[in-house]
Scaffold this motif. Structure first.
Motif, PDB file in Angstrom:
ATOM      1  N   ALA A  57       0.832  -1.207   0.000  1.00  0.00           N
ATOM      2  CA  ALA A  57       0.000   0.000   0.000  1.00  0.00           C
ATOM      3  C   ALA A  57       0.865   1.256   0.000  1.00  0.00           C
ATOM      4  O   ALA A  57       0.580   2.231  -0.712  1.00  0.00           O
ATOM      5  N   HIS A  58       1.939   1.241   0.768  1.00  0.00           N
ATOM      6  CA  HIS A  58       2.825   2.405   0.819  1.00  0.00           C
ATOM      7  C   HIS A  58       3.646   2.546  -0.456  1.00  0.00           C
ATOM      8  O   HIS A  58       3.980   3.675  -0.859  1.00  0.00           O
ATOM      9  N   VAL A  63       3.968   6.385  -5.519  1.00  0.00           N
ATOM     10  CA  VAL A  63       3.890   6.808  -6.924  1.00  0.00           C
ATOM     11  C   VAL A  63       2.593   7.554  -7.221  1.00  0.00           C
ATOM     12  O   VAL A  63       2.235   7.766  -8.381  1.00  0.00           O
ATOM     13  N   GLY A  64       1.889   7.944  -6.164  1.00  0.00           N
ATOM     14  CA  GLY A  64       0.722   8.796  -6.347  1.00  0.00           C
ATOM     15  C   GLY A  64      -0.617   8.099  -6.404  1.00  0.00           C
ATOM     16  O   GLY A  64      -1.652   8.759  -6.618  1.00  0.00           O
ATOM     17  N   PRO A 182       1.771  -0.860  -8.522  1.00  0.00           N
ATOM     18  CA  PRO A 182       3.066  -0.172  -8.397  1.00  0.00           C
ATOM     19  C   PRO A 182       3.977  -0.840  -7.368  1.00  0.00           C
ATOM     20  O   PRO A 182       3.587  -1.089  -6.232  1.00  0.00           O
ATOM     21  N   GLY A 183       5.191  -1.143  -7.807  1.00  0.00           N
ATOM     22  CA  GLY A 183       6.195  -1.695  -6.906  1.00  0.00           C
ATOM     23  C   GLY A 183       6.126  -3.198  -6.716  1.00  0.00           C
ATOM     24  O   GLY A 183       7.052  -3.788  -6.132  1.00  0.00           O
ATOM     25  N   PHE A 184       5.071  -3.842  -7.202  1.00  0.00           N
ATOM     26  CA  PHE A 184       4.912  -5.274  -6.898  1.00  0.00           C
ATOM     27  C   PHE A 184       6.029  -6.111  -7.509  1.00  0.00           C
ATOM     28  O   PHE A 184       6.583  -7.006  -6.847  1.00  0.00           O
TER      29      PHE A 184
END
Length: 384
Positions: A57-58, A63-64, A182-184
């Motif tokens: 989540a963070h 990334v907005g 995002p980021g996964f």
């Protein structure tokens, strides 16, 4: 819902059913077709799901992406109920069963909701019913699958290699389906800094509480953290009627004993017997957290972990908020310990220490009226 309505969600029935569900999660073993290992039970799995979801989540927020953190504890608690009704049926197998029966997923989900309503009441069931299509649910689903892949890697040496390869082939395509989060992709890499953190959290499944007592049930620090998170969430809802405070308390509870993965634990009577020893222990834990967590993570995740760690430097911002939360977490910690003692007593332990712990906490009025009432009723009934 307004503050009063949120406070009224938490009743003796709500708490009693919740702790019963947590007890049942402790008894559901995972990977039962391959191994029978108490460290891999559903309580520990839900702890990993929640911890990974917090970090994901963070990452998305960085990334907005708009992430409503207050939805996550509700999604997580809803998952607890789902697992109790589904036990160890895999999600992909469930989908195949529904297709074979020409049953829609919506109809199946409605049955689950009805079961939750019957257990918890309609108001609470509606409260934790977050729509499956929302982004926060997708974050949690990704966390669930990543936690499963981590477990699979941890049990690799305990199962036949052919079983391991087969299960990896099943889950890898599912994980690729979350690459839009995002980021996964970065986080799920085996050697990412975030994955190292997840392995540190997972290591708490190997730390067993009450290991000097004649216990009938093994309670891990990882499962204890999850139980404290859920109890703290209910306590905060009841006392403040504020979802944001309750969400803060959930995640602080979830990570409250994380330093023990580096430091181990010293019994409280010893820490309190020597002036300054407790504070010295906290400073050492802070040093280890700083070295092994804060210094290893990117800045935005460092801040995210700062927000949920109770071991913190004096004079930090929001000190009043932190102290308020620490008091509530401490009470949730006491109740989780009492419930672990109750489980051991009900399961047949003859060690008088467990009853002494419960009596001490009830006598000291440490738990609050509703939560004390539930503990007393469990001990009277000798059942959850």
């Amino acid at each position: 819902m307004n503050n009063s309505e949120l406070k009224n969600l938490v009743t003796p029935k709500t708490v009693r059913v919740t702790v019963k569900n947590l007890t049942e999660l402790h008894s559901i073993y995972r990977w039962s077709s391959c191994i029978a290992d108490y460290r891999f039970n559903e309580l520990n799995k839900q702890a990993m799901n929640a911890g990974i979801a917090y970090i994901l989540a963070h990452e998305a927020q960085e990334v907005g992406k708009d992430v409503n953190m207050t939805k996550l504890p509700k999604i997580i608690m809803h998952r607890v109920f789902e697992k109790l009704f589904l036990c160890d049926i895999r999600e992909d197998y469930l989908e195949r069963i529904l297709r074979l029966g020409n049953i829609s997923r919506a109809d199946f989900d409605n049955v689950i909701e009805t079961c939750i309503e019957q257990e918890m009441g309609k108001s609470f069931a509606d409260f934790i019913d977050v729509k499956r299509e929302c982004f926060e649910t997708r974050i949690f689903q990704a966390a669930v699958k990543l936690a499963t892949k981590m477990e699979l890697f941890e049990i690799r040496r305990q199962i036949p290699e052919t079983d391991y390869i087969s299960k990896v082939r099943d889950i890898d395509p599912i994980l690729l389906g979350f690459s839009d989060i995002p980021g996964f992709a970065k986080i799920s890499h085996e050697y990412s800094k975030e994955m190292i953190l997840f392995r540190q959290i997972s290591g708490l499944r190997n730390r067993i509480r009450w290991n000097k007592r004649l216990g009938a049930i093994k309670c891990s620090v990882l499962g204890h953290n999850f139980e404290v998170a859920v109890i703290a969430y209910l306590m905060a809802l009841h006392e403040y009627g504020d979802e944001r405070i309750a969400t803060d308390c959930f995640f602080i509870g979830l990570f409250h004993d994380l330093p023990e993965t580096f430091t181990g634990d010293m019994p409280k009577p010893v820490k309190d017997a020597i002036p300054g020893l407790r504070r010295a222990t906290e400073l050492f834990e802070l040093e280890m957290v700083r070295r092994h967590i804060y210094e290893q993570l990117p800045e935005h995740l460092k801040e995210a972990m700062h927000d949920v760690m109770v071991e913190e430097e004096e004079g930090k911002k929001e000190e009043e908020r932190r102290e308020r939360h620490k008091d509530l977490i401490k009470r949730a910690d006491y109740l989780s310990a009492d419930l672990e003692c109750a489980r051991n007593i009900i399961a047949g332990s003859i060690d008088p220490y467990f009853q002494d712990v419960i009596n001490k906490d009830l006598k000291g009025n440490k738990l609050g009226e509703i939560f004390s009432e539930v503990l007393v009723s469990i001990m009277e009934d000798k059942s959850f």
